[in-house]
Design a protein around this motif. Sequence first.
Motif, short mmCIF file in Angstrom:
data_model
loop_
_atom_site.label_atom_id
_atom_site.label_comp_id
_atom_site.label_asym_id
_atom_site.label_seq_id
_atom_site.Cartn_x
_atom_site.Cartn_y
_atom_site.Cartn_z
N PHE A 5 0.85 -1.19 0.00
CA PHE A 5 0.00 0.00 0.00
C PHE A 5 0.89 1.24 0.00
CE2 PHE A 5 -2.61 3.25 2.16
CZ PHE A 5 -3.75 3.19 1.34
N ARG A 6 0.77 2.04 -1.05
CA ARG A 6 1.66 3.21 -1.20
C ARG A 6 0.92 4.54 -1.11
NH1 ARG A 6 7.02 2.09 -0.52
NH2 ARG A 6 7.73 0.33 -1.81
N GLN A 7 -0.36 4.51 -0.77
CA GLN A 7 -1.12 5.75 -0.73
C GLN A 7 -1.15 6.31 0.69
OE1 GLN A 7 -4.99 5.01 -2.55
NE2 GLN A 7 -4.14 3.31 -3.70
N GLU A 8 -1.72 7.48 0.80
CA GLU A 8 -1.91 8.07 2.11
C GLU A 8 -3.09 7.40 2.81
OE1 GLU A 8 -0.16 10.44 3.77
OE2 GLU A 8 1.32 10.33 2.15
N TYR A 9 -2.97 7.21 4.10
CA TYR A 9 -4.09 6.63 4.85
C TYR A 9 -5.22 7.66 4.97
CZ TYR A 9 -0.85 2.96 6.24
OH TYR A 9 0.04 1.91 6.24
N ASN A 10 -6.42 7.17 4.77
CA ASN A 10 -7.59 8.05 4.82
C ASN A 10 -8.04 8.20 6.28
OD1 ASN A 10 -9.78 9.62 4.13
ND2 ASN A 10 -11.07 7.85 3.63
N LEU A 11 -7.24 8.90 7.06
CA LEU A 11 -7.53 9.10 8.48
C LEU A 11 -7.86 10.57 8.73
CD1 LEU A 11 -4.66 7.00 10.11
CD2 LEU A 11 -7.05 6.35 9.80
N PRO A 12 -8.94 10.85 9.43
CA PRO A 12 -9.31 12.25 9.71
C PRO A 12 -8.38 12.87 10.76
CG PRO A 12 -10.78 10.76 10.85
CD PRO A 12 -9.90 9.89 10.00
N GLU A 13 -8.49 14.17 10.88
CA GLU A 13 -7.73 14.86 11.93
C GLU A 13 -8.30 14.48 13.30
OE1 GLU A 13 -5.08 16.75 11.43
OE2 GLU A 13 -5.23 16.29 9.28
N SER A 14 -7.56 14.80 14.34
CA SER A 14 -8.03 14.48 15.69
C SER A 14 -9.34 15.21 15.99
CB SER A 14 -6.97 14.89 16.72
OG SER A 14 -6.73 16.29 16.64
N MET A 15 -10.17 14.58 16.83
CA MET A 15 -11.50 15.12 17.12
C MET A 15 -11.76 15.10 18.62
SD MET A 15 -13.87 13.14 14.32
CE MET A 15 -13.37 13.00 12.60
N SER A 16 -12.70 15.92 19.01
CA SER A 16 -13.18 15.87 20.40
C SER A 16 -14.12 14.68 20.54
CB SER A 16 -13.93 17.15 20.74
OG SER A 16 -15.13 17.23 19.99
N GLU A 17 -14.48 14.34 21.76
CA GLU A 17 -15.40 13.22 21.98
C GLU A 17 -16.74 13.47 21.32
OE1 GLU A 17 -17.67 10.78 25.58
OE2 GLU A 17 -15.92 12.03 26.04
#
Length: 446
Positions: A37-49
Motif C-alpha cells: 500500500f503506497r497511498q496516504e491513509y484516509n484518516l481524519p484529523e483528531s476530534m473531540s469526543e
Amino acid sequence: MFKFFPHTDSDLQAMLDQVGVASIDALYADIPEAIRFRQEYNLPESMSEVELRKLFNQIATFNQPLTVFAGAGIYDHYAPSVVQNIIQRSEFLTSYTPYQAEISQGTLHYIFEYQSMMAELTGMDISNASMYDGATATAEAVMMAFGNAKKADTVLLSSTVDPKVRRVVETYAKYHGIRVELIAEQDGVTSKEDMMARLAQGGVAGVVVQAPNYYGIVEDFSGFADVIHEQKALFIINSIAADLAVLKTPAEWGADIAVGDGQSLGIPMSFGGPGIGYMCCTEKLIRKMPGRIVGLTRDNRGQRAFVLTLQAREQHIRRQKATSNICSNQSLMALYVTIYLSVMGRQGLLEAAELSYGGAHYLCDELLATGYFKLKFNQPFFNEFCVTYDGDIDVLLAECADSGFMAGVKLDDHTLMLAVTEQRTKDEIDELVDLIKQIREEQVHE
C-alpha cells in the motif's frame, strides 16, 4: 512509560540497527510491490469526543438493519436487557485468567455455574468451561473419540451435519491422523442402514450426528447408541443449545459426548461471531475432555470456594503431548450464557422455543400456500426448514434485502432455508410473504 505513543525516529533506527537492516523499506523488501500500500491513509484529523460520537453515528447510518429470517447456525434470539448490565460488573468482567484462585473467585464462580447449566441442558454428567465455537468443539470431540479408541482411526460424520462444522472437523482430522468418512443421507436425515454397514466393517472410533440437523430437521436417533456402542465407538451429538429446552437431550439419545454452539442462548449475531462452543460428556470420559473444568471445594475456614481442576500440566508446558491445545475458553461468552440462562429460567427457554416453533410452521404454511414453494423434505422440523423455489433465488434474496428482510439462506439454485425465532412477529411473517408475492407478480409482468 507512555506505551501508546508512536515510536520516534531514533527508536526505529535503534531497532533497525539491532536486526542489521538499513531502512524500513529494506526490512519489507521481500513483500511484492503489487500488494504493498503506497497511498496516504484516509484518516481524519483528531476530534473531540462530541465530534467523534457524531462521526460514528453518521457512519452507522450506512448500515441497513434487516429483519432476519436466516439461520444456518447463527440465530436472532432475544436477550433480556439486564444481561448486558450484569456482565459489566467488575467481579465478572475481567481479562485476568483464573489460575490464581484467590483473586479470581468471581470468574471461577460463573464458569462453575455455566458448567452446571450446560450439563443440565444436555443431560450429561460433565461440562467443560466452554470452547471457541460449535465447530471446534465438534472437532475436539472427534479427537476425544480417536484418543479413546485403541486401534480405530476412523470417525463417521453424517452428511446432514452443517458443512461448516464438517470442514473444521476435516481440517483437525487431517493433521491428527484421523480418517473422516461421511454417512449417506436419505430424504434429509442420516441413513441408519449406511451407518450400520460401515460400523460393521470395524475401525470406527466415533459417529457424529446433528440435532436438529443442518436442514432444520429433527432426526430420530432411536437405536443409534446401541449399534455404535456395540462396535466400541463413541456417539457424538452436535445440537443447537437453545433447542434442547424442548427436544430430546443428547443424554436421552445415549450420547457419550454432546457438543454444539451456544450462540442461540441470547448471544447477538454480530455478523457471525463470537459464539461459544459447549462440550459435555459422560463421567468416564472426563479425563479425555479438553480445556478446563472448574470445581467446587471448601477453604480452610469451611467457606465455599472455586478452583480449576483436572487440567493437565501438558497443556501448558508440553503442548505436543497434551490431550488438546485448547487451554482457555470463551469466558465472556460463558458469562453471557450463564446470566441469560439464569434470567430466562426453564419457563423462559420453553416459551422462546415454542414461539420459534410456531412461527416457523406458520411461515412454512404461508409460503406453501403461495404456490411458489414446496417443502423439500417430508420430515419434522423445529424452527428452521428448507423449501424449493420455482424462481430465481438470488433475485428473491436481493429484492427482499432491499426491502429490509434477510429472507433465508440459499443452499443451491432451487433450495432456500429459512429460520424463525421468538423475535419474529406474525406481522413480520405476513409482511415477508406479501413481499415475496409482490416480487413474483412484478417478475411475471416483466
